[in-house]
Design an enzyme around this catalytic site. Structure first.
Site, PDB file in Angstrom:
ATOM      1  N   GLY A 175       0.827  -1.211   0.000  1.00 24.24           N
ATOM      2  CA  GLY A 175       0.000   0.000   0.000  1.00 24.24           C
ATOM      3  C   GLY A 175       0.855   1.253   0.000  1.00 24.24           C
TER       4      GLY A 175
ATOM      5  NE  ARG B 212      14.579  16.060  -1.844  1.00 31.28           N
ATOM      6  CZ  ARG B 212      15.150  16.557  -0.761  1.00 31.28           C
ATOM      7  NH1 ARG B 212      15.119  15.868   0.373  1.00 31.28           N
ATOM      8  NH2 ARG B 212      15.769  17.706  -0.803  1.00 31.28           N
TER       9      ARG B 212
ATOM     10  NE  ARG C  23      -1.141  -5.124  -0.923  1.00 35.16           N
ATOM     11  CZ  ARG C  23      -1.759  -3.973  -0.651  1.00 35.16           C
ATOM     12  NH1 ARG C  23      -2.616  -3.449  -1.483  1.00 35.16           N
ATOM     13  NH2 ARG C  23      -1.516  -3.352   0.493  1.00 35.16           N
TER      14      ARG C  23
ATOM     15  CG  ASP D 225       4.294  -6.456   9.198  1.00 38.53           C
ATOM     16  OD1 ASP D 225       5.431  -6.056   9.484  1.00 38.53           O
ATOM     17  OD2 ASP D 225       3.383  -6.619  10.033  1.00 38.53           O
TER      18      ASP D 225
ATOM     19  CB  THR E 194       2.072   1.195   6.299  1.00 35.78           C
ATOM     20  OG1 THR E 194       0.724   1.092   6.778  1.00 35.78           O
ATOM     21  CG2 THR E 194       2.991   0.828   7.441  1.00 35.78           C
TER      22      THR E 194
ATOM     23  CG  ASP F 116      -2.562   0.675   7.806  1.00 40.91           C
ATOM     24  OD1 ASP F 116      -3.447   1.518   7.599  1.00 40.91           O
ATOM     25  OD2 ASP F 116      -2.310  -0.245   7.008  1.00 40.91           O
TER      26      ASP F 116
ATOM     27  CG  ASP G  91       0.233  -2.029  10.067  1.00 39.94           C
ATOM     28  OD1 ASP G  91       1.212  -1.427   9.587  1.00 39.94           O
ATOM     29  OD2 ASP G  91      -0.529  -2.725   9.383  1.00 39.94           O
TER      30      ASP G  91
ATOM     31  NE  ARG H 135      -2.544  -3.475   6.252  1.00 39.14           N
ATOM     32  CZ  ARG H 135      -1.604  -4.063   5.531  1.00 39.14           C
ATOM     33  NH1 ARG H 135      -1.926  -4.756   4.447  1.00 39.14           N
ATOM     34  NH2 ARG H 135      -0.339  -3.981   5.879  1.00 39.14           N
TER      35      ARG H 135
ATOM     36  CE  LYS I 195     -29.672  20.908  22.418  1.00 37.02           C
ATOM     37  NZ  LYS I 195     -28.824  21.502  23.497  1.00 37.02           N
TER      38      LYS I 195
HETATM   39  P1  ADP Z   1       2.459  -4.463   2.703  1.00 35.28           P
HETATM   40  O1  ADP Z   1       3.915  -4.420   2.402  1.00 35.28           O
HETATM   41  O2  ADP Z   1       1.823  -3.099   2.614  1.00 35.28           O
HETATM   42  O3  ADP Z   1       2.151  -5.204   3.976  1.00 35.28           O
HETATM   43  P2  ADP Z   1       1.540  -6.772   1.113  1.00 35.28           P
HETATM   44  O4  ADP Z   1       1.245  -7.631   2.288  1.00 35.28           O
HETATM   45  O5  ADP Z   1       0.581  -6.762  -0.017  1.00 35.28           O
HETATM   46  O6  ADP Z   1       1.734  -5.227   1.496  1.00 35.28           O
HETATM   47  O7  ADP Z   1       2.976  -7.213   0.552  1.00 35.28           O
HETATM   48  C1  ADP Z   1       3.567  -6.534  -0.528  1.00 35.28           C
HETATM   49  C2  ADP Z   1       4.307  -7.501  -1.429  1.00 35.28           C
HETATM   50  O8  ADP Z   1       5.375  -8.119  -0.701  1.00 35.28           O
HETATM   51  C3  ADP Z   1       3.485  -8.685  -1.945  1.00 35.28           C
HETATM   52  O9  ADP Z   1       2.683  -8.364  -3.042  1.00 35.28           O
HETATM   53  C4  ADP Z   1       4.591  -9.655  -2.338  1.00 35.28           C
HETATM   54  O10 ADP Z   1       5.159  -9.297  -3.576  1.00 35.28           O
HETATM   55  C5  ADP Z   1       5.623  -9.422  -1.246  1.00 35.28           C
HETATM   56  N1  ADP Z   1       5.477 -10.441  -0.193  1.00 35.28           N
HETATM   57  C6  ADP Z   1       4.544 -10.510   0.782  1.00 35.28           C
HETATM   58  N2  ADP Z   1       4.690 -11.624   1.537  1.00 35.28           N
HETATM   59  C7  ADP Z   1       5.738 -12.295   1.002  1.00 35.28           C
HETATM   60  C8  ADP Z   1       6.394 -13.516   1.324  1.00 35.28           C
HETATM   61  N3  ADP Z   1       5.993 -14.285   2.337  1.00 35.28           N
HETATM   62  N4  ADP Z   1       7.450 -13.891   0.549  1.00 35.28           N
HETATM   63  C9  ADP Z   1       7.852 -13.129  -0.498  1.00 35.28           C
HETATM   64  N5  ADP Z   1       7.267 -11.969  -0.833  1.00 35.28           N
HETATM   65  C10 ADP Z   1       6.235 -11.551  -0.114  1.00 35.28           C
END
Ligand code: ADP
Length: 321
Positions: A13, A23, A74, A105, A127, A129, A131, A173, A216
């Site tokens: 995201g 940058r 993603r 994550d 992010t 979030d 989180d 999230r 109110k």
């Molecule tokens: P965020 O990084 O915001 O948590 P996602 O969970 O969608 O977003 O993860 C982003 C991208 O990271 C995924 O589309 C994938 O390419 C990669 N990714 C996520 N989990 C794994 C994993 N277990 N092994 C390898 N690549 C991963």
């Protein structure tokens, strides 16, 4: 001897401040005598070799812009062994000796996989979030809070004019931090977050109590991890007779010009990430701890548990009477 070359990408995201991080990575690398490749659309760009060398002026005029000039995605392919192998192959072909991955994550899991496959990676928490367990703060959070706050302020104007209750869903999230801080900032009567059990009876009882002292109009902030704002608004109206409207703020919270805090944090984190790669260190996540920039092993970071600020939640409850 040829210059050391690193790459930077944004994944998952998007968040305001990602551009400031890009940058910082580009400028730090160049000022430390390295070359930098900008990779498009997250891990997809590594797999399809969609990348280009970044020069100092390629990152001019972006520090104040939301989104990410490198685009984000993603990538399902990257989770497959063939996708990872193609990414490693392209890194080697382009002489890339390290990658800065800006994301959440999921993106850090990808960075760990790539590090284990021989390409050192550094994760930067980007992010809205907030989180990421290992870090007190994530790039984009402050901007998102301020956006959510100004949106709810607008809802308050109309809720007040009509003596209504406004039930607002904010993003985050599974984390309630964005809801908690926005809720305090807008003077919400109740903040519903996934980290705390809640009963609608308690929300309604609080509304009735504040009504007796003259209130109110009402704002109820609901975290994305709870959802169901239409249903909550309907039940509140049924129980109290107060006209209630639900609003989902949605992706507006992901955009906008980053705040000072996000620009500065992103700049500091980008700088730190490049310093690690310069020393050949990989498989780390950059984090904020007691206001300082630190780094953790990715697996250690992913195994940490995010704590919820119970004390702040109590403050919110005590002052929303
Ligand atoms: P965020 O990084 O915001 O948590 P996602 O969970 O969608 O977003 O993860 C982003 C991208 O990271 C995924 O589309 C994938 O390419 C990669 N990714 C996520 N989990 C794994 C994993 N277990 N092994 C390898 N690549 C991963």
């Amino acid at each position: 001897m040829s210059k050391k070359k690193i790459a930077v990408l944004t994944s998952g995201g998007d968040a305001p401040g990602m551009n400031a991080a890009i940058r910082s990575v580009v400028r730090t690398a160049i000022s430390h005598g390295m070359e930098v490749m900008g990779v498009y659309r997250g891990y997809n760009g590594l797999i399809s070799n969609d990348m280009k060398p970044m020069q100092l002026r390629d990152v001019s005029d972006i520090i104040h812009r939301g989104g990410t000039i490198l685009y984000t995605a993603r990538s399902l392919k990257f989770k497959e062994p063939e996708g990872l192998a193609a990414a490693v192959e392209n890194c080697k072909k382009n002489d890339i000796s390290g990658v800065v991955v800006i994301g959440g994550d999921g993106s850090f899991r990808g960075a760990r996989a790539l590090s284990n496959a021989g390409i050192p990676c550094i994760g930067l928490p980007g992010t809205i979030d907030n989180d990421i367990s290992c870090s007190e703060y994530t790039i984009g959070f402050d901007t998102a809070m301020n956006t959510a706050m100004s949106m709810v302020d607008k809802l308050r104007d109309t809720a007040q004019s009509h003596d209504r209750c406004s039930v607002v869903e904010v993003m985050g999230r599974a984390a309630g931090d964005l809801a908690l801080k926005t809720g305090i900032a807008v003077g919400a009567t109740y903040i519903i977050v996934p980290e705390r059990q809640f009963s609608l009876d308690e929300v309604i009882e609080r509304m009735e109590r504040t009504r007796q002292s003259g209130k109110k109009h009402f704002i109820i902030v609901v975290a994305e991890g709870i959802g169901g704002v239409d249903e909550i608004a309907r039940k509140i109206e049924e129980a109290t007779g107060i006209e209630s409207r639900a609003t989902v703020l949605g992706h507006v919270q992901r955009g906008g010009s980053p705040t000072v805090r996000d620009r500065v944090t992103a700049s500091r984190m980008g700088y730190h990430a490049v310093q690690l790669l310069e020393q050949g260190i990989g498989n780390r996540v950059v984090a904020v701890e007691h206001g300082k920039i630190v780094d953790y092993d990715i697996s250690e970071a992913l195994n940490m548990k995010k704590t919820f600020d119970e004390e702040l939640y109590q403050v919110a409850l005590d002052i929303s009477i």
